[in-house]
Write a protein that holds these residues in place. Structure first.
Motif, mmCIF file in Angstrom:
data_model
loop_
_atom_site.group_PDB
_atom_site.id
_atom_site.type_symbol
_atom_site.label_atom_id
_atom_site.label_comp_id
_atom_site.label_asym_id
_atom_site.label_seq_id
_atom_site.Cartn_x
_atom_site.Cartn_y
_atom_site.Cartn_z
ATOM 1 N N GLU A 94 0.807 -1.220 0.000
ATOM 2 C CA GLU A 94 0.000 0.000 0.000
ATOM 3 C C GLU A 94 0.845 1.277 0.000
ATOM 4 O O GLU A 94 0.427 2.290 -0.549
ATOM 5 N N PHE A 102 0.737 4.868 -1.981
ATOM 6 C CA PHE A 102 0.893 6.130 -1.264
ATOM 7 C C PHE A 102 1.931 7.014 -1.964
ATOM 8 O O PHE A 102 1.708 8.200 -2.191
ATOM 9 N N MET A 141 1.144 10.619 -3.591
ATOM 10 C CA MET A 141 1.827 11.856 -3.193
ATOM 11 C C MET A 141 2.322 12.609 -4.433
ATOM 12 O O MET A 141 2.223 13.830 -4.511
ATOM 13 N N LYS A 155 2.953 16.553 -4.148
ATOM 14 C CA LYS A 155 3.814 16.576 -2.960
ATOM 15 C C LYS A 155 4.792 15.421 -3.077
ATOM 16 O O LYS A 155 4.870 14.572 -2.194
ATOM 17 N N VAL A 171 7.037 0.656 5.203
ATOM 18 C CA VAL A 171 6.572 1.746 6.055
ATOM 19 C C VAL A 171 7.762 2.577 6.541
ATOM 20 O O VAL A 171 7.742 3.806 6.497
ATOM 21 N N VAL A 174 8.240 6.531 5.985
ATOM 22 C CA VAL A 174 8.369 7.492 7.091
ATOM 23 C C VAL A 174 9.589 8.389 6.864
ATOM 24 O O VAL A 174 9.508 9.612 6.931
ATOM 25 N N ARG A 210 11.154 15.023 3.315
ATOM 26 C CA ARG A 210 10.418 16.019 2.560
ATOM 27 C C ARG A 210 10.025 17.186 3.472
ATOM 28 O O ARG A 210 10.140 18.352 3.106
ATOM 29 N N LEU A 252 -1.317 1.288 5.691
ATOM 30 C CA LEU A 252 -1.449 2.740 5.718
ATOM 31 C C LEU A 252 -1.730 3.244 7.128
ATOM 32 O O LEU A 252 -1.296 4.342 7.498
ATOM 33 N N LEU A 268 1.548 3.374 8.773
ATOM 34 C CA LEU A 268 2.288 4.545 8.297
ATOM 35 C C LEU A 268 1.793 5.787 9.031
ATOM 36 O O LEU A 268 2.597 6.594 9.513
ATOM 37 N N ALA A 272 3.127 5.794 12.493
ATOM 38 C CA ALA A 272 4.568 6.023 12.505
ATOM 39 C C ALA A 272 4.874 7.493 12.235
ATOM 40 O O ALA A 272 5.856 8.038 12.736
ATOM 41 N N LEU A 273 4.026 8.145 11.444
ATOM 42 C CA LEU A 273 4.243 9.564 11.150
ATOM 43 C C LEU A 273 3.626 10.447 12.225
ATOM 44 O O LEU A 273 3.651 11.661 12.134
ATOM 45 N N LEU A 276 -5.854 6.140 1.838
ATOM 46 C CA LEU A 276 -4.878 6.835 1.014
ATOM 47 C C LEU A 276 -5.135 8.341 0.933
ATOM 48 O O LEU A 276 -4.255 9.142 1.249
ATOM 49 N N LEU A 292 -4.600 10.324 4.057
ATOM 50 C CA LEU A 292 -3.196 10.310 4.447
ATOM 51 C C LEU A 292 -2.424 11.345 3.628
ATOM 52 O O LEU A 292 -1.653 12.145 4.169
ATOM 53 N N VAL A 293 -2.654 11.341 2.315
ATOM 54 C CA VAL A 293 -1.975 12.290 1.432
ATOM 55 C C VAL A 293 -2.375 13.713 1.827
ATOM 56 O O VAL A 293 -1.540 14.614 1.916
ATOM 57 N N GLU A 294 -3.658 13.862 2.124
ATOM 58 C CA GLU A 294 -4.209 15.140 2.539
ATOM 59 C C GLU A 294 -3.532 15.654 3.817
ATOM 60 O O GLU A 294 -3.194 16.835 3.926
ATOM 61 N N ALA A 295 -3.308 14.724 4.754
ATOM 62 C CA ALA A 295 -2.807 15.125 6.069
ATOM 63 C C ALA A 295 -1.339 15.531 6.045
ATOM 64 O O ALA A 295 -0.851 16.172 6.966
ATOM 65 N N ILE A 296 -0.621 15.130 4.998
ATOM 66 C CA ILE A 296 0.805 15.472 4.942
ATOM 67 C C ILE A 296 0.958 16.770 4.162
ATOM 68 O O ILE A 296 0.483 16.885 3.034
ATOM 69 N N LYS A 297 1.618 17.712 4.794
ATOM 70 C CA LYS A 297 1.745 19.042 4.170
ATOM 71 C C LYS A 297 2.743 18.999 3.019
ATOM 72 O O LYS A 297 3.674 18.234 3.024
#
Lengths: 283, 264, 270
Positions: free
Chosen positions: A247, A251, A255, A260, A269, A273, A279, B240, B243, B246-247, B256, B259-264
């Protein structure tokens, strides 16, 4: 030098018009951990049978091309010596229990008795391998009365105990829960560290990504992709060949799409991370 | 209409307590995943629903019928159960006879038989295997044959035991599509599985079992946000979700887009 | 770990003990003795003798702590074999001027047919009893070891023992298959016709399963180095056959040989 080498190998099972393997070229190096993934019926198990020498010794059919095992053509290998050299564990835990031993201890010891290992060495090996697989509490149980998951561990232990140079492992975790599956992968990894060559068929790609050095994708009897785990599992064509990427690969691409981008596509994972954190620092 | 377990307990003849005091209600048309370690009691629970086992104490009602008053075969017309190992169920010389067996057994007329088989074949994607000997087709496809052979009995609830084991990408997709279609028709689907990604992507309701009990019954999002439950049940998060934790993102992110949304 | 090693090296570096004087006999001695006892009935052909053997077998099992095991199998055999054979004999055995036992269900039940059935039934039962005793006092692994020590090939002894095991495995499979057919709606409870209808869906997966697993079994056992041509290790150490055991076997065999000889001579003299 390669430990296993397949040159232009094709194979048809008896009475079958289809090629189960077609024009396979593959080099496996000593001490590496190879993962095999891909669609069902794509040739994964047939590839295992070839590397293990069951083709052509047990499955007759039409084998063409050259299969070298540790430098010797598979046709010239004595089958018994081959079984001592390459261990084989497969999916169905029920058929892998001999059925004639009354304790798990003696079930695990059986292969070692056949190899003519000295008695006290057998006892040491059986105990250390059962500790490795956390089945010490099963040693006195009757192997015919274990659950599917327990049998899978016992079958695995019985092969590991034989200490072959190479292990061919075909879906060893089908009966195991997530924790059991993780344990088995960790054990395989430990075996690799002790110098064994390993080829593993598995659908669980997230674990393949974490542990394997190289990944082979089989599709329609051919090798569709073959290379470093990172390159193969992040290859955008993976799904075309019937395999699902981890997965975190999705991801990585998502991104990118969201503008991004990470510097590369992660396959684990941990990697994801560190890429996300990297980034964050850059921006 | 629903399947209701009211304080149900069950132990095996050797004395092993398999289920202790479980209460659970499943509406028809509902989709439910049961997850947990090997030996947690998952298969026992579904065997009780299908009346293969009967509660030692407590009551189990299927559409208000007490299962203790019926045979397994009678309840199985309401609750179909696809076993983990297809080889235990298949016995005909080709796939089509396998599918015709139950309609014939139930003495359905030819038209109804054909309609049911056509539908089951379409849902499971086994059209090209109909003439084949079931033992000659790959194991994961055989699993779909047994699913189809249970679908032709038109159960109101369908139990799938480890349907994802050994399935490739295409098999998983067929399974997902099948579950969607069944839900549209108001058929409840109860699935035992070890595949957490499959659970997160396909189930609104997740029942977690550990040591003979239900320790959580909530949405996938809630279940996978609870580290204590994950530890107690010996399961893990979907990748996910792992992930996201972990983040150190908000605890319950699972998908998905978010998750993409939450990362600046 | 060290205590485990200690435990197992104690276990396997000494003779295996079963805790019973007859259990400690070499598997082949046990097989020999019991086969001979079981076969006697076939030569003597007298229900009083065979019944006597059956009773002795019962006593022997009881005195040596195997009553439960012996009884559970033997009782079933009495019903299956004993009763069945007498019934068949009653329906098929004809003599002139029969002695009628009673009239039942429009059939004349005769003493002659009854004794005929009793004779055959007790002969088979006394033989079966000997076989059951053998299993009660012998583990398969020890039988396999002793066969191999006598020079029987590893593969042959394995196939023999694995086939026995397959029969045991089949029983376990029947339960699973029956459950799985019930679960899809096939009725297995009720009148005989309903049960008969359920027979096919249960027996077919059973047989096919056994066949398809034999290929996998071969692959699995090959992986356990069955084909390796090296001198094998025997983990379990069997007791060296003591003189009195040898003597017992020889004495029983000699008696049996005498019996056979006697019967043969009589056959030619008449």
């Amino acid at each position: 030098m390669s430990y296993i080498s397949l040159k232009n190998v094709s194979y048809q099972y008896p009475y079958s018009k289809q090629f189960a393997l077609q024009d396979i070229n593959l080099e496996l190096k000593k001490g590496k951990f190879y993962g095999v993934i891909g669609q069902n019926g794509g040739g994964k198990t047939t590839l295992c049978n070839t590397i293990r020498g069951l083709i052509p010794h047990f499955y007759k059919g039409e084998l063409s091309g050259e299969v070298l095992i540790d430098g010797t053509d598979v046709r010239n290998w004595n089958t018994g010596e081959l079984s001592a050299k390459i261990g084989y564990v497969f999916q169905n835990p029920f058929t892998q229990i001999s059925g004639i031993k009354e304790t798990v201890f003696e079930e695990i010891a059986m292969g070692l008795e056949n190899l003519g290992i000295e008695k006290n060495k057998i006892i040491e090996s059986v105990i250390s391998v059962s500790e490795l697989l956390s089945i010490s509490d099963l040693l006195e149980k009757n192997p015919n009365q274990l659950s599917g998951g327990q049998r899978q561990r016992v079958a695995f232990a019985a092969i590991i105990a034989m200490d072959a140079e190479m292990l061919v492992i075909d879906e060893p975790t089908s009966q195991l829960d997530p924790q059991g599956t993780e344990d088995v992968f960790a054990i395989i990894d430990k075996l690799k560290t002790s110098g064994k060559t390993i080829i593993l068929v598995e659908h669980k790609v997230s674990l393949i990504a974490r542990y394997c050095d190289q990944v082979i994708v089989m599709s329609d009897g051919k090798i569709a992709l073959n290379g470093l785990a990172k390159a193969v599992l992040s290859d955008p064509r993976l799904e075309e060949f019937g395999a699902t990427p981890p997965e975190v690969v999705h991801f990585g691409y998502a991104m990118q799409k969201a503008k991004k981008p990470l510097t590369e596509i992660p396959i684990t994972v941990e990697e994801a991370v560190s890429l996300v954190e990297k980034r964050g620092k850059q921006s | 209409m629903s399947i209701q377990l009211q304080n149900v307990s069950f132990a095996y003849p050797d004395g092993t307590q398999a289920i202790s005091n479980v209460s659970l209600e499943i509406q028809d048309g509902e989709r439910l995943a049961i997850i947990g370690k090997n030996g947690a009691g998952k298969t026992t629970v579904v065997k009780l629903m299908n009346n293969l086992y009967q509660p030692l104490s407590g009551t189990l009602l299927v559409d208000d019928i007490d299962t203790k008053t019926k045979t397994t075969a009678q309840i199985s017309h309401l609750v179909g159960y696809v076993f983990q190992n297809p080889d235990d169920q298949i016995f005909n010389k080709d796939v089509i006879s396998e599918l015709e067996y139950m309609p014939k057994y139930l003495k359905l007329d030819a038209k109804e038989t054909k309609a049911r088989i056509d539908e089951a074949v379409e849902f499971t994607g086994i059209k090209r295997y109909l003439k084949r000997n079931p033992y000659d087709i790959p194991y994961p496809i055989r699993k779909f044959v047994t699913i189809a052979s249970v679908l032709v009995t038109k159960p109101k609830y369908l139990i799938l035991d480890e349907p994802t084991a050994g399935q490739d990408r295409q098999g998983i997709q067929t399974l997902e599509h099948l579950m969607d279609t069944l839900q549209e028709r108001g058929i409840g689907v109860i699935t035992i599985t070890h595949d957490m990604e499959f659970v997160a992507n396909n189930f609104e309701r997740v029942v977690v079992m550990a040591h003979a009990n239900v320790i959580a019954d909530a949405s996938g999002r809630e279940v996978f946000a609870r580290d204590d439950i994950i530890a107690e049940a010996g399961i893990r998060k979907p990748q996910l979700g792992e992930l996201a934790s972990a983040l150190k993102l908000k605890g319950d992110l699972l998908y998905l887009d978010e998750l993409v949304e939450a990362i600046k | 770990m060290d205590t485990l090693i200690q435990h197992y090296s104690d276990l396997y570096n000494h003779d295996q003990k079963s805790g019973n004087w007859f259990g400690d006999f070499n598997p082949l001695s046990k097989l020999n003795i019991l086969l001979v006892i079981g076969l006697c009935g076939f030569f003597i052909q007298d229900w009083r003798f065979s019944l006597g053997v059956c009773i002795l077998e019962y006593l022997f099992a009881a005195l040596n702590g195997k009553f439960k095991y012996f009884n559970s199998i033997f009782l079933r055999l009495i019903f299956i074999i004993g009763v069945f054979i007498i019934l068949i004999r009653e329906l098929s055995y004809k003599v002139e001027n029969p002695t009628i036992m009673f009239n039942l269900l429009g059939w004349k039940w005769t003493w002659e047919a009854f004794y005929e059935g009793l004779r055959l039934g007790t002969v088979i039962l006394s033989f079966s009893g000997a076989i059951i005793l053998f299993y009660a006092f012998t583990t398969m692994r020890d039988l396999m070891y002793s066969l191999e020590q006598k020079g029987v090939s590893h593969a042959t002894s394995y196939v023999m023992l694995a086939s026995f095991q397959t029969i045991i495995d089949l029983r376990a499979s029947v339960v699973t298959i029956m459950e799985s057919q019930k679960a899809r709606g096939i009725e297995t409870q009720g009148n005989p016709l309903v049960r008969l209808k359920a027979f096919f869906p249960i027996i077919t997966p059973l047989l096919l399963g056994a066949l398809s697993s034999s290929e996998e079994k071969f692959v699995a056992m090959d992986a356990r180095a069955f084909a390796v041509e090296r001198k094998h290790t025997f983990l379990r150490q069997l007791r060296k056959v003591p003189a009195y055991e040898k003597l017992a076997v020889v004495a029983i065999d000699a008696a049996f040989a005498a019996l056979v000889l006697y019967k043969l001579v009589r056959l030619f003299v008449h």
